[in-house]
Design a protein around this motif. Sequence first.
Motif, mmCIF file in Angstrom:
data_model
loop_
_atom_site.group_PDB
_atom_site.id
_atom_site.type_symbol
_atom_site.label_atom_id
_atom_site.label_comp_id
_atom_site.label_asym_id
_atom_site.label_seq_id
_atom_site.Cartn_x
_atom_site.Cartn_y
_atom_site.Cartn_z
ATOM 1 N N PHE A 123 39.555 37.297 44.607
ATOM 2 C CA PHE A 123 40.804 36.593 44.896
ATOM 3 C C PHE A 123 40.562 35.293 45.655
ATOM 4 C CE2 PHE A 123 43.677 40.635 44.865
ATOM 5 C CZ PHE A 123 43.535 40.715 43.489
ATOM 6 N N PHE A 124 39.587 35.289 46.545
ATOM 7 C CA PHE A 124 39.296 34.066 47.296
ATOM 8 C C PHE A 124 38.769 32.984 46.350
ATOM 9 C CE2 PHE A 124 39.114 37.349 50.543
ATOM 10 C CZ PHE A 124 39.835 36.774 51.569
ATOM 11 N N THR A 125 37.882 33.378 45.448
ATOM 12 C CA THR A 125 37.339 32.441 44.466
ATOM 13 C C THR A 125 38.452 31.945 43.549
ATOM 14 O OG1 THR A 125 35.229 33.616 44.525
ATOM 15 C CG2 THR A 125 35.624 32.178 42.626
ATOM 16 N N LEU A 126 39.275 32.866 43.100
ATOM 17 C CA LEU A 126 40.373 32.527 42.199
ATOM 18 C C LEU A 126 41.289 31.470 42.813
ATOM 19 C CD1 LEU A 126 41.860 33.191 39.534
ATOM 20 C CD2 LEU A 126 43.086 34.965 40.785
ATOM 21 N N LEU A 127 41.569 31.618 44.099
ATOM 22 C CA LEU A 127 42.472 30.687 44.780
ATOM 23 C C LEU A 127 41.730 29.608 45.576
ATOM 24 C CD1 LEU A 127 45.205 33.263 45.711
ATOM 25 C CD2 LEU A 127 45.426 31.350 44.118
ATOM 26 N N GLN A 128 40.437 29.468 45.293
ATOM 27 C CA GLN A 128 39.611 28.389 45.836
ATOM 28 C C GLN A 128 39.645 28.328 47.367
ATOM 29 O OE1 GLN A 128 41.527 25.158 43.835
ATOM 30 N NE2 GLN A 128 41.013 25.957 41.822
ATOM 31 N N LYS A 131 48.610 27.012 54.179
ATOM 32 C CA LYS A 131 49.123 25.845 53.451
ATOM 33 C C LYS A 131 48.258 25.588 52.215
ATOM 34 C CE LYS A 131 50.741 21.152 54.159
ATOM 35 N NZ LYS A 131 50.956 20.067 55.118
ATOM 36 N N LYS A 132 46.935 25.677 52.380
ATOM 37 C CA LYS A 132 46.029 25.509 51.229
ATOM 38 C C LYS A 132 46.231 26.635 50.218
ATOM 39 C CE LYS A 132 42.201 22.813 53.001
ATOM 40 N NZ LYS A 132 40.784 22.788 53.332
ATOM 41 N N LEU A 133 46.432 27.843 50.717
ATOM 42 C CA LEU A 133 46.700 28.979 49.821
ATOM 43 C C LEU A 133 47.902 28.659 48.953
ATOM 44 C CD1 LEU A 133 46.358 31.952 48.846
ATOM 45 C CD2 LEU A 133 47.813 32.605 50.779
ATOM 46 N N ASN A 152 49.194 35.943 40.778
ATOM 47 C CA ASN A 152 50.267 36.418 41.663
ATOM 48 C C ASN A 152 49.762 37.521 42.589
ATOM 49 O OD1 ASN A 152 52.230 34.679 40.666
ATOM 50 N ND2 ASN A 152 52.961 36.153 39.159
ATOM 51 N N ASP A 153 48.993 38.444 42.053
ATOM 52 C CA ASP A 153 48.430 39.537 42.854
ATOM 53 C C ASP A 153 47.498 38.981 43.928
ATOM 54 O OD1 ASP A 153 47.919 42.187 43.649
ATOM 55 O OD2 ASP A 153 46.259 42.391 42.220
ATOM 56 N N ALA A 154 46.647 38.043 43.540
ATOM 57 C CA ALA A 154 45.730 37.418 44.502
ATOM 58 C C ALA A 154 46.504 36.714 45.611
ATOM 59 C CB ALA A 154 44.808 36.429 43.781
ATOM 60 N N TYR A 155 47.532 35.983 45.228
ATOM 61 C CA TYR A 155 48.335 35.235 46.204
ATOM 62 C C TYR A 155 49.020 36.191 47.184
ATOM 63 C CZ TYR A 155 52.057 32.312 48.092
ATOM 64 O OH TYR A 155 52.914 31.653 48.944
ATOM 65 N N GLN A 156 49.673 37.216 46.669
ATOM 66 C CA GLN A 156 50.374 38.170 47.540
ATOM 67 C C GLN A 156 49.397 38.897 48.463
ATOM 68 O OE1 GLN A 156 53.638 38.300 47.959
ATOM 69 N NE2 GLN A 156 53.843 36.732 46.397
ATOM 70 N N THR A 157 48.221 39.209 47.959
ATOM 71 C CA THR A 157 47.216 39.896 48.763
ATOM 72 C C THR A 157 46.712 39.005 49.894
ATOM 73 O OG1 THR A 157 46.529 41.276 46.901
ATOM 74 C CG2 THR A 157 44.927 40.993 48.687
ATOM 75 N N LEU A 158 46.378 37.781 49.580
ATOM 76 C CA LEU A 158 45.805 36.893 50.596
ATOM 77 C C LEU A 158 46.860 36.346 51.558
ATOM 78 C CD1 LEU A 158 43.090 34.937 48.576
ATOM 79 C CD2 LEU A 158 42.900 37.084 49.853
ATOM 80 N N LYS A 159 48.099 36.299 51.133
ATOM 81 C CA LYS A 159 49.169 35.797 51.994
ATOM 82 C C LYS A 159 49.453 36.762 53.153
ATOM 83 C CE LYS A 159 53.648 35.705 50.801
ATOM 84 N NZ LYS A 159 54.902 35.334 50.146
ATOM 85 N N LEU A 179 35.974 44.333 49.541
ATOM 86 C CA LEU A 179 34.847 43.503 49.108
ATOM 87 C C LEU A 179 33.554 43.896 49.812
ATOM 88 C CD1 LEU A 179 36.445 39.927 48.927
ATOM 89 C CD2 LEU A 179 35.902 41.460 47.012
ATOM 90 N N TYR A 180 33.675 44.416 51.037
ATOM 91 C CA TYR A 180 32.513 44.854 51.810
ATOM 92 C C TYR A 180 32.194 46.329 51.552
ATOM 93 C CZ TYR A 180 33.639 40.596 54.479
ATOM 94 O OH TYR A 180 33.932 39.307 54.865
ATOM 95 N N ASP A 181 32.766 46.876 50.486
ATOM 96 C CA ASP A 181 32.559 48.286 50.110
ATOM 97 C C ASP A 181 33.003 49.260 51.202
ATOM 98 O OD1 ASP A 181 31.573 47.836 47.515
ATOM 99 O OD2 ASP A 181 29.578 47.405 48.313
#
Length: 170
Positions: free
Chosen positions: A5-10, A20-22, A57-64, A76-78
């Motif tokens: 998700f971080f890669t997807l949303l740069q 704001k960048k997100l 959308n899933d990535a955005y909602q997760t990271l927000k 991600l860290y298992d």
Amino acid sequence: MSLNFFTLLQLPETFTIDLKKLDQHYQSIQKEIHPDRFASLADEEKIASIKKTAEVNDAYQTLKSPIRRAEYLLYLYDMNIHDEKNMAVPQDFLMQQMEWREELETHKQNKEALEKLASDIQKNKNEIMSQLPGFFEKKSNLHDAIKVTRELNFIEKIEQHINDALIEII
């Protein structure tokens, strides 16, 4: 899940992110992949666009959400917060939960009391949440990050019950 998700949303893979960048990166990607842009294309391309939109959308909602972001970083860290060995919650936190639930039940029809309870819980949530960045900065104490994230999930549930009770009063 096809892409981090971080890669997807740069964005950098860290707990502390620039919201704001997100938002900017999300809006930019959405403009590029929105299904309306693919309306005249073949069904396969339409379906691919819909899938990509759902993933973004899933990535955005997760990271927000700080709590969902913490869960995702742990993933991600298992580290599985739902693993049986990570299910223990400290006794004092369980007691606090019981007190909040009792107060909710006692004051279900009292708007002012519910709003005060919500405010008190929000302060507690903010204190607990302030611990998360430190756990992820050095990837140390990830087991404590799990504990704190689980506590925050409990708090979100009680907050939802309070909001539901407030809606019923109105």
